[in-house]
Design a protein around this motif. Structure first.
Motif, PDB file in Angstrom:
ATOM      1  N   LEU A 248       0.492  -1.253   0.187  1.00 38.85           N
ATOM      2  CA  LEU A 248       0.349  -0.049   0.128  1.00 38.85           C
ATOM      3  C   LEU A 248       1.093   1.675  -0.139  1.00 38.85           C
ATOM      4  N   ASP A 249       2.031   1.031   0.876  1.00 31.27           N
ATOM      5  CA  ASP A 249       2.661   2.960   0.415  1.00 31.27           C
ATOM      6  C   ASP A 249       3.006   3.011  -0.709  1.00 31.27           C
TER       7      ASP A 249
ATOM      8  N   GLU B 147       0.445   3.622  -3.201  1.00 33.40           N
ATOM      9  CA  GLU B 147      -0.006   5.030  -2.699  1.00 33.40           C
ATOM     10  C   GLU B 147       1.731   5.832  -3.120  1.00 33.40           C
TER      11      GLU B 147
ATOM     12  N   LEU C 127      -4.614  -2.989  -5.467  1.00 30.30           N
ATOM     13  CA  LEU C 127      -5.082  -1.400  -4.191  1.00 30.30           C
ATOM     14  C   LEU C 127      -6.538  -2.225  -4.184  1.00 30.30           C
TER      15      LEU C 127
ATOM     16  N   ARG D 115      -7.751   2.008   4.783  1.00 23.47           N
ATOM     17  CA  ARG D 115      -6.631   2.349   4.111  1.00 23.47           C
ATOM     18  C   ARG D 115      -6.435   2.509   2.835  1.00 23.47           C
TER      19      ARG D 115
ATOM     20  N   ILE E 242      -7.080   5.380   0.412  1.00 23.14           N
ATOM     21  CA  ILE E 242      -5.733   5.632  -0.967  1.00 23.14           C
ATOM     22  C   ILE E 242      -6.774   5.977  -2.592  1.00 23.14           C
TER      23      ILE E 242
ATOM     24  N   ARG F 190      -8.174   9.158  -2.570  1.00 26.19           N
ATOM     25  CA  ARG F 190      -7.183  10.617  -2.412  1.00 26.19           C
ATOM     26  C   ARG F 190      -6.195  10.681  -3.659  1.00 26.19           C
ATOM     27  N   LEU F 191      -6.022   9.738  -4.181  1.00 24.14           N
ATOM     28  CA  LEU F 191      -5.768   9.580  -5.451  1.00 24.14           C
ATOM     29  C   LEU F 191      -6.442   9.469  -6.537  1.00 24.14           C
TER      30      LEU F 191
END
Length: 222
Positions: free
Chosen positions: A149-150, A153, A171, A184, A188, A191-192
């Motif tokens: 996920l990091d 993102e 994702l 989470r 993500i 937000r993206l």
């Protein structure tokens, strides 16, 4: 297999050429004019023929390569052979079938996943992500989902199309299959906003991760 056999198969593929099918396929980046249903019917007639599959692949013709992937023995390929084939597979459908129909069934799949995942070529890397998504869904043990996920993102928003699509699928799969990481994954995606405006036909699920995750989870809980 003799050259005449390969030539005979190529002639059959040429006879199946359909301008309407080509127009549809080319809109998706696939440079061939064979209806996939008819291609599968031909593969069923030919049955499994590994040597012929290798020779059809070597022609470089897209329809021939798709047929090769349908008649090959996935476990018969060596690791380096699959790596070379993947790096040649620039046509989306060939790339997709090679990963899903062949590499996933090969003993070297995990080794190739690790090799391709961080490859500088985004098309090769997308194959690594596709194999990772398969593990997220079926064999998540040993994967660091938070680290995945990091990376998503940090990199998905600006990734080239094919790689972005593969990362987005990963994702969504994390969000669908792993409740502990769902919030989470949704965050993500929101937000993206990757693929938020992707045109989605009626009765199909949007590839926009928050919608995709929510829809699939609701189906599981129904």
């Amino acid at each position: 297999m003799t050259e005449t056999t390969v030539a005979g198969v190529l002639a059959e593929l040429a006879a199946l050429e359909d301008p309407k099918a080509r127009a549809v396929n080319e809109r998706h980046g696939d440079d061939h004019g064979v209806n996939l249903g008819k291609l599968r019917a031909l593969a069923k007639q030919l049955k499994t023929q590994q040597d012929l599959a290798r020779e059809l692949w070597a022609t470089g013709d897209t329809a021939a390569r798709l047929l090769a992937l349908l008649i090959c023995r996935p476990k018969a390929f060596e690791r380096d052979e699959l790596d070379a084939m993947l790096r040649e597979a620039r046509v989306p459908k060939v790339h997709d079938w090679l990963v899903n129909y062949v590499v996933k069934k090969n003993p070297a799949a995990e080794e190739l996943r690790l090799a391709w995942f961080a490859d500088p070529d985004p098309v090769v890397a997308s194959a690594g992500w596709a194999l990772t998504t398969e593990r997220v869904a079926k064999k998540p043990g040993g994967l660091d989902l938070e680290q995945l996920l990091d990376v998503i993102e940090a990199r998905m928003k600006d990734a080239p199309d094919r790689l972005q699509w593969a990362m987005n699928h990963c994702l969504a799969q994390i969000g669908i299959d792993h409740p502990a990481h769902r919030a989470r994954a949704l965050q993500i995606g929101e937000r993206l906003e990757v693929l938020k405006d992707y045109p989605t036909p009626p009765n199909c699920t949007s590839p926009y991760a928050p919608i995709w995750i929510t829809e699939m989870v609701s189906r599981q809980q129904a």
